[in-house]
Design an enzyme around this catalytic site. Structure first.
Site, mmCIF file in Angstrom:
data_model
loop_
_atom_site.group_PDB
_atom_site.id
_atom_site.type_symbol
_atom_site.label_atom_id
_atom_site.label_comp_id
_atom_site.label_asym_id
_atom_site.label_seq_id
_atom_site.Cartn_x
_atom_site.Cartn_y
_atom_site.Cartn_z
ATOM 1 N NE ARG A 1 -41.527 48.586 -27.351
ATOM 2 C CZ ARG A 1 -39.951 47.757 -26.818
ATOM 3 N NH1 ARG A 1 -40.986 46.839 -26.803
ATOM 4 N NH2 ARG A 1 -39.723 48.341 -25.800
ATOM 5 C CG ASN B 1 -34.683 56.818 -28.803
ATOM 6 O OD1 ASN B 1 -34.683 56.677 -29.695
ATOM 7 N ND2 ASN B 1 -34.062 55.469 -28.740
ATOM 8 N NE ARG C 1 -51.911 55.268 -24.444
ATOM 9 C CZ ARG C 1 -51.873 56.671 -24.967
ATOM 10 N NH1 ARG C 1 -52.856 57.438 -25.605
ATOM 11 N NH2 ARG C 1 -50.724 56.796 -25.703
ATOM 12 N NE ARG C 2 -49.567 56.766 -28.691
ATOM 13 C CZ ARG C 2 -48.573 56.888 -28.546
ATOM 14 N NH1 ARG C 2 -47.609 55.999 -28.812
ATOM 15 N NH2 ARG C 2 -48.331 58.416 -28.156
ATOM 16 N NE ARG D 1 -41.678 54.463 -30.046
ATOM 17 C CZ ARG D 1 -42.719 54.637 -29.361
ATOM 18 N NH1 ARG D 1 -44.040 54.565 -29.751
ATOM 19 N NH2 ARG D 1 -42.614 53.609 -28.529
ATOM 20 C CE LYS E 1 -44.664 57.670 -21.940
ATOM 21 N NZ LYS E 1 -44.254 56.772 -21.930
ATOM 22 C CG ASP E 2 -42.369 54.345 -19.346
ATOM 23 O OD1 ASP E 2 -43.283 54.066 -19.553
ATOM 24 O OD2 ASP E 2 -41.166 54.788 -19.728
ATOM 25 C CB CYS F 1 -47.837 45.589 -19.988
ATOM 26 S SG CYS F 1 -47.823 43.783 -20.862
#
Length: 310
Positions: free
Chosen positions: A150, A152, A132-133, A156, A82-83, A243
């Site tokens: 943002r 990792n 997307r979310r 979060r 996905k990255d 992006c």
């Protein structure tokens, strides 16, 4: 490269390093006597906590890893699919050697009080920086407020505990990899929150000339995941999303060989949603990806994507 030592390069986040450990374990199980060494690098995407479009978008998570591979500082790169940007080819002289068996593609809601998505009251701050979310929440739950988040997954979760948001949306597979499924309040179905292209897939990337290594690690690849990922990445390539364009989708390979691809393109505010879903039978996955992209382009996806600043 000595055949008994493989230097594996990856992002240095806890999740990325957990992913490398999976690769090391699978290699060790397949090839007795193989030694592996981890080469962790910090990527631009990990250092920059602002809008990804300001630092070349998704490529920010792969550039330094690719550089280490091309410079000969490592032999094998581990990426989350996905990255990896699909709107441009892989760096010259590199190739995918394998796609590992796919993990869970779904998103999870994390809420300290245990509420489900449909129970969140108006004004709840949901931490996510994913376009997307954000677009899908705007479409399905417009009373919720998305706040930028943002870093990792561990970081979060720390920000959630510190009160910077009331809830989080995170990938189930990521939480599984860092051993934090205990925080999951609700697993959202793909119908509720359509996943990103390449969700739950780890890719192994090598230099094209390292044929012995490619042959060695290709045995880790999963055929069904290869077909699904090939369809999804071709879809994204044809669509040429950037992006900041909310794009979601996933392919599914059935046991009988049937392959399908469901995909969506959104406006950032969620008010326009383009849908396509096609079955390919046993046809080439790339053909399916192209066909689904063309179906969305016919609905106006090009104008929608180009109309979003990036």
């Amino acid at each position: 490269m000595a055949t008994d030592l493989i230097r594996i390069v990856s992002r240095d986040s806890p999740m990325a390093l957990a992913q490398v450990e999976r690769v090391r374990a699978e290699l060790a199980a397949l090839h007795l006597g193989i030694r592996t060494e981890v080469v962790p690098v910090k990527t631009t995407g990990d250092k920059w906590m602002g809008d990804l479009s300001a630092v070349e978008g998704k490529g920010a998570f792969t550039k330094e890893v690719d550089q280490a591979l091309l410079a000969g500082e490592a032999d094998l790169a581990v990426h989350c699919v996905k990255d990896i940007p699909a709107d441009r080819p892989l760096p010259a002289c590199t190739t995918f050697a394998a796609f590992l068996k796919r993990d869970d593609i779904r998103d999870a809601l994390v809420h300290p009080a245990g509420l489900h998505l449909d129970q969140l009251p108006s004004g709840t701050r949901v931490g996510t920086s994913s376009v997307r979310r954000i677009a899908q929440l705007a479409a399905s739950h417009p009373h919720l407020d998305c706040v930028p988040m943002r870093g990792n997954a561990n970081r979060r979760l720390e920000k959630l505990a510190a009160g910077e948001a009331d809830a989080l949306l995170l990938a189930v597979s990521g939480l599984e990899r860092i051993g934090r499924t205990d925080v999951i309040t609700e697993v959202l179905s793909p119908e509720v929150m359509c996943p990103p292209i390449g969700a739950g897939v780890l890719a192994l990337q090598c230099r094209e000339g390292d044929t012995a290594l490619i042959d060695l690690v290709s045995a880790l690849g999963d055929p069904a995941t290869h077909r699904e990922t090939s369809a999804e990445r071709m879809f994204l390539h044809v669509l040429q999303g950037h992006c900041n364009s909310p794009i979601a989708g996933y392919a599914q390979a059935e046991g009988n060989g049937e392959l399908s691809l469901r995909a969506k393109v959104f406006t950032p505010d969620g008010k326009t949603v383009l849908n396509a879903h096609e079955w390919a039978g046993r046809l080439d996955p790339a053909t399916l990806g192209t066909s689904v992209a063309v179906a969305l382009l016919r609905q106006g996806a090009r104008e929608l994507i180009d109309g979003i600043a990036h």
